[in-house]
Design an enzyme around this catalytic site. Sequence first.
Site, PDB file in Angstrom:
ATOM      1  N   THR A 127     -14.861 -22.252  -3.221  1.00  0.00           N
ATOM      2  CA  THR A 127     -14.048 -22.602  -4.385  1.00  0.00           C
ATOM      3  C   THR A 127     -13.701 -21.366  -5.202  1.00  0.00           C
ATOM      4  O   THR A 127     -14.437 -20.389  -5.247  1.00  0.00           O
ATOM      5  CB  THR A 127     -14.768 -23.623  -5.269  1.00  0.00           C
ATOM      6  OG1 THR A 127     -16.084 -23.134  -5.593  1.00  0.00           O
ATOM      7  CG2 THR A 127     -14.910 -24.962  -4.554  1.00  0.00           C
ATOM      8  N   ASP A 128     -12.571 -21.443  -5.893  1.00  0.00           N
ATOM      9  CA  ASP A 128     -12.016 -20.321  -6.635  1.00  0.00           C
ATOM     10  C   ASP A 128     -12.671 -20.207  -8.013  1.00  0.00           C
ATOM     11  O   ASP A 128     -13.446 -21.065  -8.445  1.00  0.00           O
ATOM     12  CB  ASP A 128     -10.500 -20.520  -6.773  1.00  0.00           C
ATOM     13  CG  ASP A 128      -9.768 -19.243  -7.126  1.00  0.00           C
ATOM     14  OD1 ASP A 128     -10.386 -18.165  -7.059  1.00  0.00           O
ATOM     15  OD2 ASP A 128      -8.573 -19.324  -7.470  1.00  0.00           O
ATOM     16  N   LYS A 129     -12.322 -19.152  -8.717  1.00  0.00           N
ATOM     17  CA  LYS A 129     -12.836 -18.899 -10.065  1.00  0.00           C
ATOM     18  C   LYS A 129     -12.561 -20.088 -10.987  1.00  0.00           C
ATOM     19  O   LYS A 129     -11.443 -20.594 -11.055  1.00  0.00           O
ATOM     20  CB  LYS A 129     -12.170 -17.645 -10.637  1.00  0.00           C
ATOM     21  CG  LYS A 129     -12.561 -17.322 -12.070  1.00  0.00           C
ATOM     22  CD  LYS A 129     -11.810 -16.098 -12.556  1.00  0.00           C
ATOM     23  CE  LYS A 129     -12.136 -15.793 -14.015  1.00  0.00           C
ATOM     24  NZ  LYS A 129     -11.379 -14.621 -14.513  1.00  0.00           N
ATOM     25  N   VAL A 131     -13.398 -23.165 -10.738  1.00  0.00           N
ATOM     26  CA  VAL A 131     -13.326 -24.482 -10.104  1.00  0.00           C
ATOM     27  C   VAL A 131     -14.726 -25.084 -10.008  1.00  0.00           C
ATOM     28  O   VAL A 131     -15.701 -24.389  -9.723  1.00  0.00           O
ATOM     29  CB  VAL A 131     -12.679 -24.379  -8.705  1.00  0.00           C
ATOM     30  CG1 VAL A 131     -12.699 -25.725  -7.984  1.00  0.00           C
ATOM     31  CG2 VAL A 131     -11.247 -23.867  -8.834  1.00  0.00           C
TER      32      VAL A 131
END
Length: 406
Positions: A127-129, A131
């Site tokens: 998962t991204d920053k 999230v």
Amino acid sequence: RRVHGGHMNLLMEGKRKRSEADEEDGKCVRLKTDQPDPSTVISTDTTTDSMLNTVPNALKPVRLAGRKKMIAMLIGYEGTQYQGMQRNPGANTIEEVLVRALVQSQCVAESNAVDLNKVSWNRAARTDKGVHAAGNVVSFKCNIDVPDLVASVNSFLPPSVRVFDWKRTTKHFNARSMCHRRRYEYLMPTFMLAPSSLPADAKFVFDKSCVDRLNSILGRYVGTHRFHNFTAKIAPSDPAAKRYMLSFQCSDPFVWQDIEFVRLTVLGQSFMLHQIRKMVGLATEIMKGDAPEDSIEHCFQSDDRADIPLAPGEGLLLDRLLFDSYNNRLSSNLEPLAFDHVTEQIEQFKKEQIYSTIINQEREKQCFTNWLEIIKKWPYSAVRRPDNERNPNLVEEEASGKAVEE
């Protein structure tokens, strides 16, 4: 020499038997706490001990007492304060916090935490920053004889990161490659979907007709399509651009702390960086009447790069991972990877940690409200603008991000 040779033979025979025992990867039998594992009992033979003491400390491997087996660990996290899931030197990431707790709880040796390849570490979704996740899975070789393993690891974790459960897996299990479907949620206030033509002083009601219309828009994403316009660094001709979406639906509206929300739920095989947030961004602009009705189809079919607004990361969360293909091939000696028995704990975590954070972010920083101003300045465009005319924050994120997110 004969005495020492005899002891060495005994040591080698014991090591061989322990190695054979470790290969029995299909069984999931826990040792009773009042019966120590024979493979971890320290020899009291003074001759053997004196021989081992002659080995320099730097060469002695540090081993944790207990069986080391491949497991799948179900975790959740509120991602606002973290720079994504994957470990990154110098960054505050979910994995950095989790691995530290695994070392402190003696699930993983400190020497192995430096290089996670030593424990065959994999995560199902990167998962991204910012999230969130209510159900991500990591797989690794773990000391499964840690008493009350879940509670032990959680005692070293902040409230924003939780371990819900773990299960033994096959020897070569890989959480990333063996996860065949991923389900994400996007939580958004209904005021974001109000038509741009609506007067500022008019009241917007997100009724059943709005739900039906949004579901019709989201349904256009379902199936196999080229999603090159919904990510960065992927060419239209790249096979990786093709992704399969099984469903994308909007819930009925609900009120949480005096703000009305809807929950968008998308189920797919895999996702690329920014893909879901751009899917939500374009669907929102169509719903508001600021993008043509055929914009989604155009982005699939055109080789030209489009400018698609990136919806706020604060609303996105990884909800669930499915391992049906793995479970169907599993022998009866191991439990399937299904975590329905901890659903209540997960839902409680979502409400207390994730949903409450999303609402507080809107109250304190107006992240969703401010986004509506951003798309007024940089709306959807079927043809990408020059970088100096695009949203600079989006340009920076695309330049620094990796192409594939899962």
